[in-house]
Write a protein that holds these residues in place. Structure first.
Motif, PDB file in Angstrom:
ATOM      1  N   ASN A  99       0.835  -1.197   0.000  1.00  0.00           N
ATOM      2  CA  ASN A  99       0.000   0.000   0.000  1.00  0.00           C
ATOM      3  C   ASN A  99       0.872   1.250   0.000  1.00  0.00           C
ATOM      4  OD1 ASN A  99       0.752   0.587   2.708  1.00  0.00           O
ATOM      5  ND2 ASN A  99      -1.000  -0.529   3.536  1.00  0.00           N
ATOM      6  N   VAL A 100       0.244   2.399  -0.009  1.00  0.00           N
ATOM      7  CA  VAL A 100       0.966   3.667  -0.114  1.00  0.00           C
ATOM      8  C   VAL A 100       1.982   3.815   1.021  1.00  0.00           C
ATOM      9  CG1 VAL A 100       0.678   6.170   0.148  1.00  0.00           C
ATOM     10  CG2 VAL A 100      -0.793   4.892  -1.424  1.00  0.00           C
ATOM     11  N   PHE A 101       1.540   3.592   2.248  1.00  0.00           N
ATOM     12  CA  PHE A 101       2.435   3.721   3.398  1.00  0.00           C
ATOM     13  C   PHE A 101       3.645   2.805   3.239  1.00  0.00           C
ATOM     14  CE2 PHE A 101       4.154   2.848   7.533  1.00  0.00           C
ATOM     15  CZ  PHE A 101       4.003   4.017   8.261  1.00  0.00           C
ATOM     16  N   GLU A 102       3.404   1.563   2.858  1.00  0.00           N
ATOM     17  CA  GLU A 102       4.483   0.576   2.752  1.00  0.00           C
ATOM     18  C   GLU A 102       5.455   0.923   1.626  1.00  0.00           C
ATOM     19  OE1 GLU A 102       1.897  -3.262   4.391  1.00  0.00           O
ATOM     20  OE2 GLU A 102       1.874  -2.705   2.267  1.00  0.00           O
ATOM     21  N   ASN A 103       4.946   1.456   0.523  1.00  0.00           N
ATOM     22  CA  ASN A 103       5.825   1.878  -0.563  1.00  0.00           C
ATOM     23  C   ASN A 103       6.764   2.993  -0.112  1.00  0.00           C
ATOM     24  OD1 ASN A 103       5.604   0.927  -3.587  1.00  0.00           O
ATOM     25  ND2 ASN A 103       3.543   0.701  -2.751  1.00  0.00           N
ATOM     26  N   VAL A 104       6.227   3.955   0.602  1.00  0.00           N
ATOM     27  CA  VAL A 104       7.040   5.088   1.049  1.00  0.00           C
ATOM     28  C   VAL A 104       8.020   4.662   2.139  1.00  0.00           C
ATOM     29  CG1 VAL A 104       6.949   7.390   2.109  1.00  0.00           C
ATOM     30  CG2 VAL A 104       5.251   6.733   0.393  1.00  0.00           C
ATOM     31  N   GLU A 105       7.647   3.658   2.900  1.00  0.00           N
ATOM     32  CA  GLU A 105       8.468   3.182   4.022  1.00  0.00           C
ATOM     33  C   GLU A 105       9.729   2.443   3.569  1.00  0.00           C
ATOM     34  OE1 GLU A 105       7.567   0.773   8.185  1.00  0.00           O
ATOM     35  OE2 GLU A 105       6.597   0.122   6.321  1.00  0.00           O
ATOM     36  N   LEU A 106       9.714   1.884   2.363  1.00  0.00           N
ATOM     37  CA  LEU A 106      10.788   1.004   1.918  1.00  0.00           C
ATOM     38  C   LEU A 106      12.202   1.586   2.091  1.00  0.00           C
ATOM     39  CD1 LEU A 106       9.545  -0.854  -1.283  1.00  0.00           C
ATOM     40  CD2 LEU A 106      10.234  -1.845   0.894  1.00  0.00           C
ATOM     41  N   PRO A 107      12.471   2.822   1.643  1.00  0.00           N
ATOM     42  CA  PRO A 107      13.840   3.339   1.798  1.00  0.00           C
ATOM     43  C   PRO A 107      14.307   3.375   3.249  1.00  0.00           C
ATOM     44  CG  PRO A 107      12.575   4.725   0.305  1.00  0.00           C
ATOM     45  CD  PRO A 107      11.604   3.792   0.942  1.00  0.00           C
ATOM     46  N   LEU A 108      13.379   3.594   4.172  1.00  0.00           N
ATOM     47  CA  LEU A 108      13.744   3.655   5.590  1.00  0.00           C
ATOM     48  C   LEU A 108      14.064   2.276   6.138  1.00  0.00           C
ATOM     49  CD1 LEU A 108      11.051   6.210   6.822  1.00  0.00           C
ATOM     50  CD2 LEU A 108      13.364   6.657   5.987  1.00  0.00           C
ATOM     51  N   ILE A 109      13.367   1.263   5.621  1.00  0.00           N
ATOM     52  CA  ILE A 109      13.685  -0.115   6.015  1.00  0.00           C
ATOM     53  C   ILE A 109      15.095  -0.465   5.567  1.00  0.00           C
ATOM     54  CG2 ILE A 109      13.098  -2.547   5.643  1.00  0.00           C
ATOM     55  CD1 ILE A 109      10.179  -1.696   5.426  1.00  0.00           C
ATOM     56  N   TYR A 110      15.439  -0.091   4.325  1.00  0.00           N
ATOM     57  CA  TYR A 110      16.777  -0.362   3.801  1.00  0.00           C
ATOM     58  C   TYR A 110      17.859   0.358   4.619  1.00  0.00           C
ATOM     59  CZ  TYR A 110      14.318  -2.114  -0.333  1.00  0.00           C
ATOM     60  OH  TYR A 110      13.497  -2.800  -1.190  1.00  0.00           O
ATOM     61  N   LEU A 111      17.494   1.503   5.196  1.00  0.00           N
ATOM     62  CA  LEU A 111      18.444   2.256   6.011  1.00  0.00           C
ATOM     63  C   LEU A 111      18.542   1.730   7.444  1.00  0.00           C
ATOM     64  CD1 LEU A 111      17.677   5.914   4.824  1.00  0.00           C
ATOM     65  CD2 LEU A 111      19.810   4.655   4.465  1.00  0.00           C
ATOM     66  N   ILE A 113      16.214   1.935   9.839  1.00  0.00           N
ATOM     67  CA  ILE A 113      15.579   2.826  10.816  1.00  0.00           C
ATOM     68  C   ILE A 113      14.482   2.066  11.563  1.00  0.00           C
ATOM     69  CG2 ILE A 113      14.172   4.915  11.058  1.00  0.00           C
ATOM     70  CD1 ILE A 113      15.728   6.059   8.686  1.00  0.00           C
ATOM     71  N   LYS A 114      14.403   2.245  12.868  1.00  0.00           N
ATOM     72  CA  LYS A 114      13.457   1.490  13.679  1.00  0.00           C
ATOM     73  C   LYS A 114      12.013   1.864  13.352  1.00  0.00           C
ATOM     74  CE  LYS A 114      13.900   4.645  17.632  1.00  0.00           C
ATOM     75  NZ  LYS A 114      14.288   4.761  19.047  1.00  0.00           N
ATOM     76  N   SER A 115      11.115   0.960  13.671  1.00  0.00           N
ATOM     77  CA  SER A 115       9.722   1.042  13.229  1.00  0.00           C
ATOM     78  C   SER A 115       9.025   2.327  13.659  1.00  0.00           C
ATOM     79  CB  SER A 115       8.937  -0.161  13.765  1.00  0.00           C
ATOM     80  OG  SER A 115       7.589  -0.072  13.395  1.00  0.00           O
ATOM     81  N   SER A 116       9.164   2.719  14.934  1.00  0.00           N
ATOM     82  CA  SER A 116       8.459   3.905  15.423  1.00  0.00           C
ATOM     83  C   SER A 116       8.916   5.163  14.693  1.00  0.00           C
ATOM     84  CB  SER A 116       8.685   4.066  16.929  1.00  0.00           C
ATOM     85  OG  SER A 116      10.080   4.181  17.216  1.00  0.00           O
ATOM     86  N   GLU A 117      10.211   5.255  14.409  1.00  0.00           N
ATOM     87  CA  GLU A 117      10.731   6.409  13.700  1.00  0.00           C
ATOM     88  C   GLU A 117      10.297   6.377  12.233  1.00  0.00           C
ATOM     89  OE1 GLU A 117      15.011   8.676  12.871  1.00  0.00           O
ATOM     90  OE2 GLU A 117      14.916   6.905  14.167  1.00  0.00           O
ATOM     91  N   LYS A 119       7.498   5.218  11.056  1.00  0.00           N
ATOM     92  CA  LYS A 119       6.099   5.641  10.983  1.00  0.00           C
ATOM     93  C   LYS A 119       5.985   7.155  10.969  1.00  0.00           C
ATOM     94  CE  LYS A 119       1.614   5.076  13.240  1.00  0.00           C
ATOM     95  NZ  LYS A 119       0.869   4.418  14.358  1.00  0.00           N
ATOM     96  N   GLN A 120       6.736   7.806  11.830  1.00  0.00           N
ATOM     97  CA  GLN A 120       6.697   9.265  11.896  1.00  0.00           C
ATOM     98  C   GLN A 120       7.175   9.892  10.596  1.00  0.00           C
ATOM     99  OE1 GLN A 120       8.922  10.964  15.158  1.00  0.00           O
ATOM    100  NE2 GLN A 120       8.846  13.035  14.294  1.00  0.00           N
ATOM    101  N   LYS A 121       8.289   9.379  10.072  1.00  0.00           N
ATOM    102  CA  LYS A 121       8.867   9.948   8.856  1.00  0.00           C
ATOM    103  C   LYS A 121       7.959   9.735   7.649  1.00  0.00           C
ATOM    104  CE  LYS A 121      13.758   9.619  10.191  1.00  0.00           C
ATOM    105  NZ  LYS A 121      14.074  11.044   9.985  1.00  0.00           N
TER     106      LYS A 121
END
Length: 232
Positions: A99-111, A113-117, A119-121
């Protein structure tokens, strides 16, 4: 931010050798908005791939953030891309199963970055691109303009120093294209260095400088309306 010296890219097959870039030298300062223009096949996308550390030049030098990155391995290039470079493509390149959130989240997962942070970003990026109300929707449920907003949100979520956009309005109608360009302009005004490849004179008008390519060479630079010939 970016400096190239005599950058050349040659593609070779068993029988054919094609020079996509030929002795390209220019510099882009931090915070600039630069458009790269030229006819199809002139080397625009090849240049963007090298600037984005997706490929290496055949010869010449490429300095990114004051470091010579001309001959790095793919692993080394990937390390430099993470967190420093965001990409926006004509075809959006979203993952249909996310979904949209998960698509945008991908670069942060690769970096890492912890889950709570994360979500905020992600929420901040979606708000910035005015697409937060679609966070749980999937790409196929969105219009082309909305998909490109998601793609821009994904590009900026890690707050990169450089954003590269390849024909970012190519699949959009005029109104949605203008919305996307206004968003890219706002990002640039906040300090992000912006480089776009485009055929659109309208889109290029958002840039502070236009670099024109022909047959793999820079033929001129247009800086705030003044054409300056570049000796190759």
């Amino acid at each position: 931010m970016i400096k190239t010296e005599n950058l050349t890219k040659v593609f070779r097959t068993d029988e054919v050798e094609t020079t996509a870039l030929n002795d390209v030298s220019f510099e882009i300062k931090p915070g600039e908005f630069v458009a790269i223009m030229g006819p199809s096949g002139c080397g625009k996308s090849t240049l963007l791939n090298i600037l984005g550390l997706l490929d290496n030049p055949s010869s010449g030098k490429y300095f990114f953030m004051n470091e010579d990155v001309s001959g790095l391995s793919e692993k080394q290039r990937a390390k430099h891309r993470k967190g420093n470079i965001g990409f926006v493509f004509q075809n959006f390149n979203l993952i249909d199963e996310l979904n949209v959130f998960e698509n945008v989240e991908l670069p942060l997962i690769y970096l890492g970055i912890k889950s709570s942070e994360r979500k905020q970003k992600v929420n901040e990026a979606l708000e910035q691109m005015k697409i937060a109300h679609r966070a749980k929707h999937f790409p196929m449920q969105l219009s082309g303009g909305q998909q490109q907003r998601v793609a821009v949100a994904r590009a900026v979520v890690s707050k990169p120093k450089l954003i590269l956009a390849d024909e970012p309005t190519g699949n959009l109608d005029s109104a949605h294209g203008e919305e996307v360009m206004n968003m890219l302009e706002e990002l640039n005004q906040s300090g992000t260095t912006m480089i776009i490849v485009t055929h659109s004179q309208r889109d290029a008008g958002y840039a502070q400088r236009i670099v024109r390519l022909f047959d793999g060479q820079i033929i001129n630079e247009n800086i705030k309306g003044k054409v300056q010939e570049v000796v190759i």
